[in-house]
Design a protein around this motif. Structure first.
Motif, PDB file in Angstrom:
ATOM      1  N   THR A 152       0.821  -1.211   0.000  1.00  0.00           N
ATOM      2  CA  THR A 152       0.000   0.000   0.000  1.00  0.00           C
ATOM      3  C   THR A 152       0.851   1.256   0.000  1.00  0.00           C
ATOM      4  O   THR A 152       1.991   1.257   0.477  1.00  0.00           O
ATOM      5  CB  THR A 152      -0.927   0.031   1.224  1.00  0.00           C
ATOM      6  N   SER A 153       0.269   2.333  -0.524  1.00  0.00           N
ATOM      7  CA  SER A 153       0.906   3.647  -0.397  1.00  0.00           C
ATOM      8  C   SER A 153      -0.092   4.673   0.134  1.00  0.00           C
ATOM      9  O   SER A 153       0.190   5.870   0.134  1.00  0.00           O
ATOM     10  CB  SER A 153       1.456   4.119  -1.750  1.00  0.00           C
ATOM     11  N   LEU A 154      -1.254   4.192   0.587  1.00  0.00           N
ATOM     12  CA  LEU A 154      -2.263   5.076   1.176  1.00  0.00           C
ATOM     13  C   LEU A 154      -2.313   4.781   2.668  1.00  0.00           C
ATOM     14  O   LEU A 154      -2.886   3.783   3.100  1.00  0.00           O
ATOM     15  CB  LEU A 154      -3.630   4.850   0.526  1.00  0.00           C
ATOM     16  N   VAL A 155      -1.687   5.653   3.451  1.00  0.00           N
ATOM     17  CA  VAL A 155      -1.535   5.420   4.882  1.00  0.00           C
ATOM     18  C   VAL A 155      -2.079   6.624   5.644  1.00  0.00           C
ATOM     19  O   VAL A 155      -1.528   7.729   5.534  1.00  0.00           O
ATOM     20  CB  VAL A 155      -0.046   5.201   5.243  1.00  0.00           C
ATOM     21  N   PRO A 156      -3.150   6.459   6.426  1.00  0.00           N
ATOM     22  CA  PRO A 156      -3.650   7.579   7.239  1.00  0.00           C
ATOM     23  C   PRO A 156      -2.578   8.088   8.195  1.00  0.00           C
ATOM     24  O   PRO A 156      -1.638   7.374   8.558  1.00  0.00           O
ATOM     25  CB  PRO A 156      -4.827   6.964   8.002  1.00  0.00           C
ATOM     26  N   SER A 157      -2.735   9.331   8.632  1.00  0.00           N
ATOM     27  CA  SER A 157      -1.745   9.955   9.508  1.00  0.00           C
ATOM     28  C   SER A 157      -1.673   9.238  10.851  1.00  0.00           C
ATOM     29  O   SER A 157      -2.568   8.474  11.230  1.00  0.00           O
ATOM     30  CB  SER A 157      -2.097  11.428   9.739  1.00  0.00           C
ATOM     31  N   GLU A 158      -0.583   9.513  11.573  1.00  0.00           N
ATOM     32  CA  GLU A 158      -0.360   8.856  12.857  1.00  0.00           C
ATOM     33  C   GLU A 158      -1.432   9.199  13.881  1.00  0.00           C
ATOM     34  O   GLU A 158      -1.622   8.470  14.864  1.00  0.00           O
ATOM     35  CB  GLU A 158       1.018   9.250  13.401  1.00  0.00           C
ATOM     36  N   SER A 159      -2.167  10.284  13.668  1.00  0.00           N
ATOM     37  CA  SER A 159      -3.195  10.695  14.628  1.00  0.00           C
ATOM     38  C   SER A 159      -4.524   9.970  14.410  1.00  0.00           C
ATOM     39  O   SER A 159      -5.451  10.106  15.216  1.00  0.00           O
ATOM     40  CB  SER A 159      -3.429  12.208  14.519  1.00  0.00           C
ATOM     41  N   PHE A 160      -4.617   9.174  13.335  1.00  0.00           N
ATOM     42  CA  PHE A 160      -5.889   8.530  13.003  1.00  0.00           C
ATOM     43  C   PHE A 160      -5.884   7.057  13.375  1.00  0.00           C
ATOM     44  O   PHE A 160      -4.908   6.341  13.118  1.00  0.00           O
ATOM     45  CB  PHE A 160      -6.182   8.654  11.503  1.00  0.00           C
ATOM     46  N   THR A 161      -6.979   6.593  13.952  1.00  0.00           N
ATOM     47  CA  THR A 161      -7.198   5.168  14.164  1.00  0.00           C
ATOM     48  C   THR A 161      -8.651   4.840  13.864  1.00  0.00           C
ATOM     49  O   THR A 161      -9.552   5.676  14.088  1.00  0.00           O
ATOM     50  CB  THR A 161      -6.838   4.734  15.596  1.00  0.00           C
ATOM     51  N   LEU A 162      -8.888   3.651  13.331  1.00  0.00           N
ATOM     52  CA  LEU A 162     -10.248   3.235  13.004  1.00  0.00           C
ATOM     53  C   LEU A 162     -11.081   3.038  14.265  1.00  0.00           C
ATOM     54  O   LEU A 162     -10.563   2.680  15.329  1.00  0.00           O
ATOM     55  CB  LEU A 162     -10.216   1.925  12.219  1.00  0.00           C
ATOM     56  N   GLN A 163     -12.400   3.242  14.111  1.00  0.00           N
ATOM     57  CA  GLN A 163     -13.356   2.982  15.173  1.00  0.00           C
ATOM     58  C   GLN A 163     -14.495   2.123  14.627  1.00  0.00           C
ATOM     59  O   GLN A 163     -14.724   2.069  13.411  1.00  0.00           O
ATOM     60  CB  GLN A 163     -13.930   4.292  15.727  1.00  0.00           C
ATOM     61  N   GLU A 164     -15.197   1.458  15.520  1.00  0.00           N
ATOM     62  CA  GLU A 164     -16.364   0.682  15.106  1.00  0.00           C
ATOM     63  C   GLU A 164     -17.351   1.584  14.373  1.00  0.00           C
ATOM     64  O   GLU A 164     -17.589   2.726  14.781  1.00  0.00           O
ATOM     65  CB  GLU A 164     -17.048   0.048  16.318  1.00  0.00           C
TER      66      GLU A 164
END
Length: 288
Positions: free
Chosen positions: A255-267
């Motif tokens: 992959t080359s699409l990486v969200p920033s370090e401040s982002f995490t997935l949620q339910e």
């Protein structure tokens, strides 16, 4: 041609889309219920899958493709493997998350790529189904990837893969990679398999990803597979080298699409991954 796996009341059916129209190939040949059936027939008869499908179109009923209901993966891959650090931005992101950053730069610059086991069929979901984030992880992201579909180790088509990942677990120690990558609902494939003959160039495909939360767009970026530092065939060669690969498998290519370090997935987050000439893979996030 694009191949879809339908499920009518627990009964598998194989559909193909060509020139904007979808056909239920199982109505033309009851023995053809999955893409695996078609691939096996192709191998026995030494004919391309598109040639076989084209011959069946006249006897096949037109059908509609599901757009919102959960569907099985378009191919029953006995194993899904993945390649890592194949794009420069991926190498940079892995360095940023890791307590041992130099090892990722070494992999990016080395002749041998990173190729690792990703999922079995019971860990893999299809379009409009739910993908998982681990309850013991604090930093989780989707990883959109071009997937090479293999039959007897040869590329026969391409699909979209979502390589769900715990960046906090892998970042703590690279030896935790299997736990960061392999777990319930850790992988999604779909919405279809586009035959290799129908892909103009796997290294020139636009790829994009959006993540929505409560109707708000949290992430929206795009790239091109031409940014990949290795060829798909090179990755396949390393995956199959000295390895007893199953009859049908999928290799995700990084992959080359990486969200920033401040982002995490949620339910409840909705992840859309699109690749030109294949389509859009949609999944909702659930904690597992």
């Amino acid at each position: 041609m694009r191949y879809y796996q339908l499920d009518e009341g627990g009964t598998p059916r194989l559909a193909v889309q060509t020139n904007g129209t979808a056909y239920d190939l199982t109505t033309a040949k009851s023995e053809l219920r999955t893409l695996d059936d078609l691939l096996r027939t192709s191998s026995i008869t030494d004919q391309p899958i598109d040639t076989l499908a084209d011959r069946l179109l006249k006897g096949a009923d037109e059908c509609s493709l599901p757009t919102e209901t959960a569907s099985p993966p378009p191919v029953h891959a006995e194993e899904v493997w993945a390649a890592g650090v194949t794009y420069a931005i991926s190498e940079q992101a892995r360095e940023a998350e890791s307590s041992m950053p130099d090892m990722y730069l070494d992999v990016y610059d080395s002749e041998r790529p990173e190729v690792f086991f990703k999922a079995t069929p019971n860990r893999t979901v299809g379009p409009n189904d739910t993908v998982g984030i681990r309850a013991d992880s604090e930093w989780d992201v989707p990883e959109p990837e071009l997937g090479a579909v293999l039959y007897d180790g040869e590329i026969v088509g391409y699909t979209i893969g979502n390589d769900m990942s715990s960046r906090s677990i892998e970042g703590e120690n690279p030896l935790y990679l299997p736990q960061a990558k392999v777990y319930d609902r850790c992988c999604s494939l779909g919405p279809c398999v586009t035959s290799a003959d129908s892909i103009s160039d796997p290294h020139a495909l636009e790829m994009w990803m959006t993540i929505e939360r409560d109707g708000e767009v949290m992430y929206d970026e795009s790239t091109n597979t031409g940014e990949m530092d290795r060829t798909v065939q090179e990755l396949v060669d390393y995956y199959t080298r000295h390895n007893a690969v199953p009859e049908t498998s999928v290799l995700l290519t990084g992959t080359s699409l990486v969200p920033s370090e401040s982002f995490t997935l949620q339910e409840g987050d909705v992840v859309d991954i699109g690749i030109d000439e294949i389509g859009t893979l949609t999944n909702t996030v659930v904690q597992v």
